[in-house]
Scaffold this motif. Structure first.
Motif, PDB file in Angstrom:
ATOM      1  N   LYS A 136      -5.264   6.222  -8.851  1.00 20.74           N
ATOM      2  CA  LYS A 136      -4.403   6.767  -9.915  1.00 20.74           C
ATOM      3  C   LYS A 136      -5.224   7.435 -11.010  1.00 20.74           C
ATOM      4  O   LYS A 136      -4.928   8.578 -11.415  1.00 20.74           O
ATOM      5  CB  LYS A 136      -3.551   5.656 -10.522  1.00 20.74           C
ATOM      6  CG  LYS A 136      -2.693   6.121 -11.690  1.00 20.74           C
ATOM      7  CD  LYS A 136      -1.965   4.975 -12.383  1.00 20.74           C
ATOM      8  CE  LYS A 136      -2.898   4.082 -13.149  1.00 20.74           C
ATOM      9  NZ  LYS A 136      -2.177   3.069 -13.959  1.00 20.74           N
ATOM     10  N   ALA A 138       0.825  -1.211   0.000  1.00 20.87           N
ATOM     11  CA  ALA A 138       0.000   0.000   0.000  1.00 20.87           C
ATOM     12  C   ALA A 138       0.859   1.261   0.000  1.00 20.87           C
ATOM     13  O   ALA A 138       0.613   2.191  -0.786  1.00 20.87           O
ATOM     14  CB  ALA A 138      -0.932  -0.012   1.216  1.00 20.87           C
ATOM     15  N   LEU A 159      -5.903   1.363  -5.303  1.00 21.54           N
ATOM     16  CA  LEU A 159      -4.903   2.359  -5.693  1.00 21.54           C
ATOM     17  C   LEU A 159      -4.880   2.587  -7.203  1.00 21.54           C
ATOM     18  O   LEU A 159      -4.462   3.657  -7.663  1.00 21.54           O
ATOM     19  CB  LEU A 159      -3.524   1.934  -5.182  1.00 21.54           C
ATOM     20  CG  LEU A 159      -3.364   2.127  -3.665  1.00 21.54           C
ATOM     21  CD1 LEU A 159      -2.077   1.505  -3.157  1.00 21.54           C
ATOM     22  CD2 LEU A 159      -3.404   3.604  -3.304  1.00 21.54           C
ATOM     23  N   LEU A 194       1.199   3.758  -3.197  1.00 23.24           N
ATOM     24  CA  LEU A 194       0.692   5.106  -2.930  1.00 23.24           C
ATOM     25  C   LEU A 194       1.755   6.161  -3.214  1.00 23.24           C
ATOM     26  O   LEU A 194       1.482   7.195  -3.832  1.00 23.24           O
ATOM     27  CB  LEU A 194       0.224   5.209  -1.482  1.00 23.24           C
ATOM     28  CG  LEU A 194      -0.366   6.564  -1.054  1.00 23.24           C
ATOM     29  CD1 LEU A 194      -1.599   6.902  -1.886  1.00 23.24           C
ATOM     30  CD2 LEU A 194      -0.700   6.557   0.429  1.00 23.24           C
ATOM     31  N   TYR A 241       2.361   6.240  -7.137  1.00 24.09           N
ATOM     32  CA  TYR A 241       1.244   6.847  -7.862  1.00 24.09           C
ATOM     33  C   TYR A 241       1.068   8.321  -7.500  1.00 24.09           C
ATOM     34  O   TYR A 241       0.630   9.126  -8.335  1.00 24.09           O
ATOM     35  CB  TYR A 241      -0.046   6.076  -7.609  1.00 24.09           C
ATOM     36  CG  TYR A 241      -0.191   4.834  -8.472  1.00 24.09           C
ATOM     37  CD1 TYR A 241       0.417   4.764  -9.716  1.00 24.09           C
ATOM     38  CD2 TYR A 241      -0.954   3.746  -8.050  1.00 24.09           C
ATOM     39  CE1 TYR A 241       0.292   3.641 -10.515  1.00 24.09           C
ATOM     40  CE2 TYR A 241      -1.084   2.611  -8.837  1.00 24.09           C
ATOM     41  CZ  TYR A 241      -0.469   2.562 -10.067  1.00 24.09           C
ATOM     42  OH  TYR A 241      -0.596   1.441 -10.862  1.00 24.09           O
TER      43      TYR A 241
END
Length: 246
Positions: free
Chosen positions: A98, A17, A94, A21, A24
């Motif tokens: 994005k 994660a 995610l 994160l 992105y």
């Protein structure tokens, strides 16, 4: 799962994660606005700088996706496909982040004026769903490869000895390297297929697109190679950490 496996899975998913994160966020909030700004600046728009920025954020995007693929494959190897659902939720969530963030930055940066928000959301839905579909193709590949591997050799205490250390740059008898190779092929094929409608339309206008097609093929191969080596490196790092804990 025992407490050790639960802790291991939690750390694996937290790393996934945070890693996706960060990558992105760099892609959406730094590189995309920078690319828009440079392309709109008359001092730089005719230089190689916009192309360089585009290459950089392509690489960052591929690294984020490869991180998701590698962690999911390793999670399936360690915990089975069913127990790898947190990795799948993180990747899909995610990926949505994005696309939504990228669209928002296009609006804010002024490269695209939103006239109909629902229409704009519909435009990003197709590539979003395609990327998620591609991910679940990877999940299916990983599940099949790992299932066959466990069935053939058994997991047992020698699970790391069967897959690590990597003895060659590409070893199709190693399930993790085999998955990485297949994922790279999927990336290359998907990239080519996505470009077909664009080149069909361009051919109807110009009648000559051979050089652009060759460029796309080269770019697809480069993306696949980057994906393979990122997945390979991440798998090595993850296994080493597990070995240190054990």
């Amino acid at each position: 799962m025992n407490n050790v496996d639960v802790t291991k899975r939690r750390k694996l998913n937290i790393g996934l994660a945070l890693g996706m994160l960060i990558l992105y966020s760099l892609y959406c909030f730094v590189l995309v606005p920078l690319g828009i700004s440079v392309s709109n600046n008359v001092m730089y728009s005719d230089t190689v700088l916009p192309n360089v920025i585009e290459i950089v954020y392509d690489i960052v995007e591929i690294m984020a996706m490869s991180l998701g693929y590698a962690v999911t494959a390793y999670s399936i190897y360690s915990f089975t496909t069913v127990r790898s659902w947190p990795s799948m939720i993180i990747f899909c969530g995610l990926t949505v982040f994005k696309y939504v963030s990228n669209l928002a930055m296009d609006w804010i940066g002024g490269s695209y004026v939103p006239n109909n928000v629902l229409h704009d959301v519909a435009v990003i839905t197709a590539p979003l769903l395609l990327e998620i579909l591609q991910y679940f193709v990877v999940v299916w590949i990983a599940s099949r490869v790992i299932s066959n591997f466990h069935r053939g050799r058994g997991k047992g205490k020698a699970q790391y000895e069967n897959i690590y250390p990597f003895k060659r740059m590409l070893d199709m008898s190693n399930p993790m390297m085999k998955i990485s190779f297949y994922v790279a092929v999927v990336i290359a094929v998907t990239s080519v297929l996505q470009s077909i409608p664009y080149y069909v339309e361009l051919f109807s206008i110009t009648g000559f697109i051979l050089s652009m097609i060759l460029s796309q093929l080269v770019a697809s191969v480069i993306h696949a190679v980057i994906c393979y080596f990122v997945m390979r490196a991440l798998t090595v790092c993850t296994i080493r950490k597990d070995l240190k804990r054990s």
